[in-house]
Design a protein around this motif. Structure first.
Motif, PDB file in Angstrom:
ATOM      1  N   PHE A 126       0.816  -1.211   0.000  1.00  0.00           N
ATOM      2  CA  PHE A 126       0.000   0.000   0.000  1.00  0.00           C
ATOM      3  C   PHE A 126       0.851   1.264   0.000  1.00  0.00           C
ATOM      4  N   ASN A 127       2.112   1.148   0.377  1.00  0.00           N
ATOM      5  CA  ASN A 127       2.997   2.308   0.335  1.00  0.00           C
ATOM      6  C   ASN A 127       3.420   2.651  -1.094  1.00  0.00           C
ATOM      7  N   LEU A 128       3.352   1.679  -1.971  1.00  0.00           N
ATOM      8  CA  LEU A 128       3.661   1.918  -3.383  1.00  0.00           C
ATOM      9  C   LEU A 128       2.401   2.159  -4.194  1.00  0.00           C
ATOM     10  N   ASP A 129       1.327   1.456  -3.844  1.00  0.00           N
ATOM     11  CA  ASP A 129       0.052   1.606  -4.541  1.00  0.00           C
ATOM     12  C   ASP A 129      -1.055   1.665  -3.499  1.00  0.00           C
ATOM     13  N   PRO A 130      -1.560   2.852  -3.207  1.00  0.00           N
ATOM     14  CA  PRO A 130      -2.595   2.997  -2.164  1.00  0.00           C
ATOM     15  C   PRO A 130      -3.855   2.188  -2.428  1.00  0.00           C
ATOM     16  N   GLN A 131      -4.093   1.810  -3.694  1.00  0.00           N
ATOM     17  CA  GLN A 131      -5.252   0.974  -4.022  1.00  0.00           C
ATOM     18  C   GLN A 131      -5.036  -0.487  -3.623  1.00  0.00           C
ATOM     19  N   GLY A 132      -3.788  -0.853  -3.378  1.00  0.00           N
ATOM     20  CA  GLY A 132      -3.487  -2.230  -2.999  1.00  0.00           C
ATOM     21  C   GLY A 132      -3.365  -3.188  -4.160  1.00  0.00           C
ATOM     22  N   LEU A 133      -3.191  -2.667  -5.363  1.00  0.00           N
ATOM     23  CA  LEU A 133      -3.011  -3.552  -6.504  1.00  0.00           C
ATOM     24  C   LEU A 133      -1.651  -4.245  -6.414  1.00  0.00           C
ATOM     25  N   PRO A 134      -1.573  -5.533  -6.744  1.00  0.00           N
ATOM     26  CA  PRO A 134      -0.263  -6.186  -6.803  1.00  0.00           C
ATOM     27  C   PRO A 134       0.620  -5.498  -7.835  1.00  0.00           C
ATOM     28  N   ALA A 135       1.925  -5.604  -7.660  1.00  0.00           N
ATOM     29  CA  ALA A 135       2.861  -4.877  -8.522  1.00  0.00           C
ATOM     30  C   ALA A 135       2.607  -5.148  -9.996  1.00  0.00           C
ATOM     31  N   THR A 136       2.249  -6.392 -10.348  1.00  0.00           N
ATOM     32  CA  THR A 136       2.022  -6.745 -11.749  1.00  0.00           C
ATOM     33  C   THR A 136       0.860  -5.990 -12.378  1.00  0.00           C
ATOM     34  N   LEU A 137      -0.042  -5.492 -11.565  1.00  0.00           N
ATOM     35  CA  LEU A 137      -1.225  -4.794 -12.087  1.00  0.00           C
ATOM     36  C   LEU A 137      -1.177  -3.298 -11.780  1.00  0.00           C
ATOM     37  N   SER A 138      -0.079  -2.831 -11.207  1.00  0.00           N
ATOM     38  CA  SER A 138      -0.010  -1.490 -10.635  1.00  0.00           C
ATOM     39  C   SER A 138       0.840  -0.540 -11.476  1.00  0.00           C
ATOM     40  N   SER A 139       0.192   0.435 -12.111  1.00  0.00           N
ATOM     41  CA  SER A 139       0.936   1.436 -12.876  1.00  0.00           C
ATOM     42  C   SER A 139       1.797   2.292 -11.952  1.00  0.00           C
TER      43      SER A 139
END
Length: 373
Positions: A228-241
């Motif tokens: 969540f620190n990288l993607d606040p939406q909680g998307l896994p890295a593979t799906l996270s722009s």
């Protein structure tokens, strides 16, 4: 006929972004037809595809005849327990064992012998090395024995030596698994792990090997891990722009980005095939690994083809740039395979000693039903 041609062209458009796994060591007529229709960018091979040396080489030659481009032939040949070709050959020493020896010459030799073996079969892409660290969580996160060392500087040195050996034989490499499985407390083959580290913490530890080797790696594999620190939406890295933009915009990494297998529990337990494919490509992944659900490759190609060209254009160009660097296969002979195999066993003895070399690694009994990589 025009309608069929349009449908086939659409499948081929989507197939550009897929590396697919095959169910067995031989192709059925239905499988041949599907491969001809979708024209996937490449194929990934597992122990289920490895009957014997000659039949494996013949399988690759058959696949090459079914596609109209130079295929990416990928395999996980790390060493140790994740060494697909040990199905009919010697098991190379593992990353942890080589790291404990801390001999850069042996690490280069491991890379060189791996490259020779892959070229002999016509393979051109090794999904290695692992750039994750050896941590106390390794018993739970699928990395047991697969990491070179506990310290990032050592991982960087050892992985670089392996890459040098591998690339001396023309084989392209893949540093994995960004943003890191090192401290994951569950196995992504089974469930979606989560990292709680801040970006600053990751930069000061887990990401050191990735930054150090980004100009040596032909590709990076993106992990199925939530932060969540990288993607606040909680998307896994593979799906996270947001996560992938770190590599693309901040690091200016222009090489290929490959997804970890989208058939792993970390993904299929939480996301539909459509959402997985669309989010991954939109996020900046170039090519997706669909390793265990061959029956879905037509559907996957159709989904990918439906995405706007503006999303696909950059990925398609990076795939083509990568493809232009693939090494052609060497002439195959069983005698040459046996000679390389003897060299691999000799390396195993140098690293492990003669007694330990006789014992093959045993997979963790708690691992996923699908093969670890």
């Amino acid at each position: 006929m025009n309608g069929y041609s349009t449908f086939t062209n659409a499948l081929r458009d989507g197939g550009r972004f897929l590396i697919i796994g095959l169910p067995g060591a031989h192709l059925s007529q239905d499988q041949i037809q599907i491969i001809r229709e979708i024209q996937p960018s490449g194929f990934i091979f597992f122990s289920r595809n490895l009957e014997n040396p000659l039949s494996f080489r013949n399988l690759l030659e058959q696949l090459r005849s079914l596609v109209e481009h130079e295929p990416i032939f990928a395999i996980d040949q790390e060493g140790g327990r994740v060494s697909r070709l040990k199905a009919f050959g010697s098991e190379p020493p593992g990353a942890k064992e080589l790291g404990e020896k801390a001999d850069l010459d042996l690490l280069r030799e491991h890379g060189e012998l791996t490259g020779k073996l892959l070229r002999l079969f016509g393979l051109n892409f090794d999904l290695a090395p692992v750039l994750d660290m050896d941590t106390s969580e390794r018993e739970h996160n699928s990395l047991k024995g697969r990491s070179f060392a506990p310290e990032p500087q050592d991982v960087s040195r050892f992985a670089k030596a392996f890459i040098e050996g591998l690339k001396s034989q023309g084989i392209l490499c893949c540093g994995k698994h960004f943003p890191g499985y090192s401290f994951a407390q569950c196995d992504p083959h089974l469930e979606l792990p989560q990292s709680f580290k801040s970006k600053k913490e990751l930069e000061s530890f887990e990401w050191i090997p990735f930054r150090a080797l980004q100009n040596f790696c032909d590709s990076f594999m993106i992990a199925h891990i939530r932060n969540f620190n990288l993607d606040p939406q909680g998307l896994p890295a593979t799906l996270s722009s947001r996560t992938i933009s770190i590599i693309r915009q901040e690091w200016h990494f222009t090489q290929l980005l490959v997804s970890d297998d989208i058939d792993m529990g970390a993904i299929i337990n939480h996301y539909s095939l459509k959402d997985t494919l669309e989010l991954s490509l939109k996020a900046g992944i170039d090519i997706l690994l669909l390793c265990h659900r061959f029956h879905l490759v037509r559907e996957a190609a159709a989904i990918l083809s439906s995405l706007p060209e503006s999303i696909k254009e950059a990925a398609a160009q990076r795939i083509e740039n990568f493809r232009n660097r693939l090494a052609p296969p060497l002439a195959f002979s069983l005698e040459l395979f046996q000679a390389i195999d003897r060299e691999i066993y000799s390396l195993r003895e140098k690293v492990l000693g003669k007694e330990r070399a006789k014992q093959r690694s045993i997979e963790d009994g708690k691992r996923s039903p699908v093969e670890i990589y």
